[in-house]
Design a protein around this motif. Structure first.
Motif, short mmCIF file in Angstrom:
data_model
loop_
_atom_site.label_atom_id
_atom_site.label_comp_id
_atom_site.label_asym_id
_atom_site.label_seq_id
_atom_site.Cartn_x
_atom_site.Cartn_y
_atom_site.Cartn_z
N ALA A 1 27.28 83.58 37.96
CA ALA A 1 27.49 83.02 39.26
C ALA A 1 26.76 81.83 39.62
N MET A 2 25.66 81.64 39.53
CA MET A 2 24.65 80.52 39.70
C MET A 2 25.06 79.39 38.78
N CYS A 3 25.45 79.60 37.69
CA CYS A 3 25.88 78.60 36.67
C CYS A 3 27.15 77.95 37.34
N ARG B 1 28.24 78.07 40.43
CA ARG B 1 28.25 77.26 41.60
C ARG B 1 27.51 75.87 41.27
N LEU B 2 26.82 75.86 40.43
CA LEU B 2 25.89 74.49 39.95
C LEU B 2 26.99 73.60 39.34
N ALA B 3 27.64 74.21 38.37
CA ALA B 3 28.61 73.42 37.49
C ALA B 3 29.73 72.65 38.23
N ALA B 4 30.05 73.50 39.50
CA ALA B 4 31.17 73.06 40.30
C ALA B 4 30.60 71.71 41.12
N ARG B 5 29.09 71.78 41.26
CA ARG B 5 28.47 70.66 42.06
C ARG B 5 28.23 69.31 41.09
N ARG B 6 27.68 69.95 39.92
CA ARG B 6 27.21 68.88 39.06
C ARG B 6 27.70 68.29 37.64
N ALA B 7 28.85 69.16 37.37
CA ALA B 7 29.66 68.81 36.23
C ALA B 7 30.05 67.52 36.14
N THR B 8 29.70 66.63 34.98
CA THR B 8 30.32 65.44 34.87
C THR B 8 31.86 65.61 34.52
N ASP B 9 32.43 64.28 34.37
CA ASP B 9 33.82 64.50 33.71
C ASP B 9 33.82 64.85 32.25
N VAL B 10 32.87 64.45 31.75
CA VAL B 10 32.84 64.85 30.20
C VAL B 10 32.90 66.42 30.11
N GLU B 11 31.78 67.04 31.00
CA GLU B 11 31.55 68.25 30.89
C GLU B 11 32.72 69.23 31.35
N GLN B 12 33.44 68.54 32.54
CA GLN B 12 34.48 69.14 32.94
C GLN B 12 35.61 69.39 31.53
N ARG B 13 35.65 68.30 31.19
CA ARG B 13 36.68 68.20 29.89
C ARG B 13 36.64 69.00 29.04
N ARG B 14 35.24 69.24 28.77
CA ARG B 14 34.76 69.91 27.64
C ARG B 14 34.93 71.60 28.05
N HIS C 1 23.18 71.92 34.91
CA HIS C 1 22.05 70.91 34.75
C HIS C 1 20.77 71.73 35.24
N ASN C 2 20.75 73.06 34.91
CA ASN C 2 19.41 73.67 35.32
C ASN C 2 18.82 74.15 33.94
N ALA C 3 17.87 73.48 33.39
CA ALA C 3 17.25 73.98 32.16
C ALA C 3 16.69 75.37 31.99
N PHE C 4 16.13 75.76 33.14
CA PHE C 4 15.57 76.96 33.13
C PHE C 4 16.65 78.24 33.22
N LEU C 5 17.38 77.89 33.99
CA LEU C 5 18.81 78.78 34.09
C LEU C 5 19.53 78.79 32.89
N ILE C 6 19.73 77.68 32.24
CA ILE C 6 20.33 77.67 30.75
C ILE C 6 19.65 78.59 29.85
N GLU C 7 18.52 78.26 29.83
CA GLU C 7 17.41 78.97 28.70
C GLU C 7 17.63 80.69 29.20
N GLN C 8 17.55 81.10 30.23
CA GLN C 8 17.51 82.59 30.58
C GLN C 8 19.09 82.98 30.42
N ALA C 9 19.94 82.34 30.90
CA ALA C 9 21.54 82.93 30.80
C ALA C 9 21.78 83.01 29.34
N SER C 10 21.44 81.95 28.53
CA SER C 10 21.66 81.91 26.97
C SER C 10 21.09 82.98 26.79
N ALA C 11 19.84 83.50 26.62
CA ALA C 11 18.94 84.31 26.17
C ALA C 11 19.81 85.74 26.40
#
Length: 229
Positions: A91-93, A95-108, A144-154
């Motif tokens: 859910a946090m990812c 929320r942040l993605a909706a605010r921070r995703a670049t055009d390239v990331e949205q396309r991906r 674009h939150n490195a710590f969140l990406i690390e924990q969520a991926s794990a």
């Protein structure tokens, strides 16, 4: 000190054994014997032992006194607690993605979603699951939150076998895809709270989904412990 070749071999073996756990070939409670696995894969016991240690580190297996390695069986209530945490992280990812995703990331994210559609239409659950994982990881990256990406991926990795199991439930693949579509639209529209709520509901295991998951787990567990040979 291990050589790069030995390290890579142990990683490849870990991936193979992990995939067998993920697909249910090694059900919870299955004993994994180093010598049998070494013979099966045509390697020495050293890289097998290293692979098993790696799997233990992420919770896929555990070492029992006088019993050797065993595929971990997580009690259903504990599993649901893990899904609760995963749902909040996703859910946090979102929320942040909706605010921070670049055009390239949205396309991906959109392209991965479209690839999931092709797997769904081909009625290929295995390919859908693989792409489903890519889809979720793309959303993590867009936070674009490195710590969140690390924990969520794990945690995502730890729950891989169980997230895969859910796709066995009738119509779950189609339902999952429709939920993805709404999530993608919310991210593209910059609707953080909506994306957050949708991802939380998409991941959390409650009600009928809890019953379905428990049923799927029970179908995997053998009447007695088996030994990989």
């Amino acid at each position: 000190m291990d050589s790069p070749v030995t390290t890579r071999l142990s990683e490849q073996l870990r991936e193979k054994i992990e995939e067998s756990i993920v697909t249910g070939a090694y059900a919870p409670g299955t004993r994994l014997e180093e010598i049998d696995l070494a013979e099966m894969h045509g390697v020495s016991r050293t890289p097998i032992r290293e692979a098993l240690i790696q799997l233990e580190a992420v919770g896929f297996i555990s070492k029992r006194p006088r019993k050797g390695w065993e595929v971990t069986a997580i009690p259903a209530p504990r599993l649901c607690e893990m899904f609760d945490v995963m749902a909040e992280m996703e859910a946090m990812c979102g929320r942040l993605a909706a605010r921070r995703a670049t055009d390239v990331e949205q396309r991906r994210i959109r392209l991965t979603h479209q690839a999931c559609q092709r797997a769904k239409e081909a009625n290929d659950p295995a390919e859908y699951y693989r792409l489903n994982e890519v889809f979720h990881l793309a959303i993590y990256d867009a936070s674009h939150n490195a710590f969140l990406i690390e924990q969520a991926s794990a945690l995502h990795r730890r729950l891989r076998p169980y997230r895969r199991l859910q796709l066995r439930v009738r119509n779950r693949m189609h339902t999952s895809f429709n939920e993805h579509e709404a999530i993608v639209q919310a991210i593209e529209a910059g609707q953080g709270d909506v994306a957050s709520d949708l991802l939380r509901a998409h991941v959390v295991v409650q009600g009928e989904r809890f019953t379905d998951l428990v049923s799927s787990l029970e179908s995997l567990v053998s009447p007695k412990l088996s030994v990989v040979a």
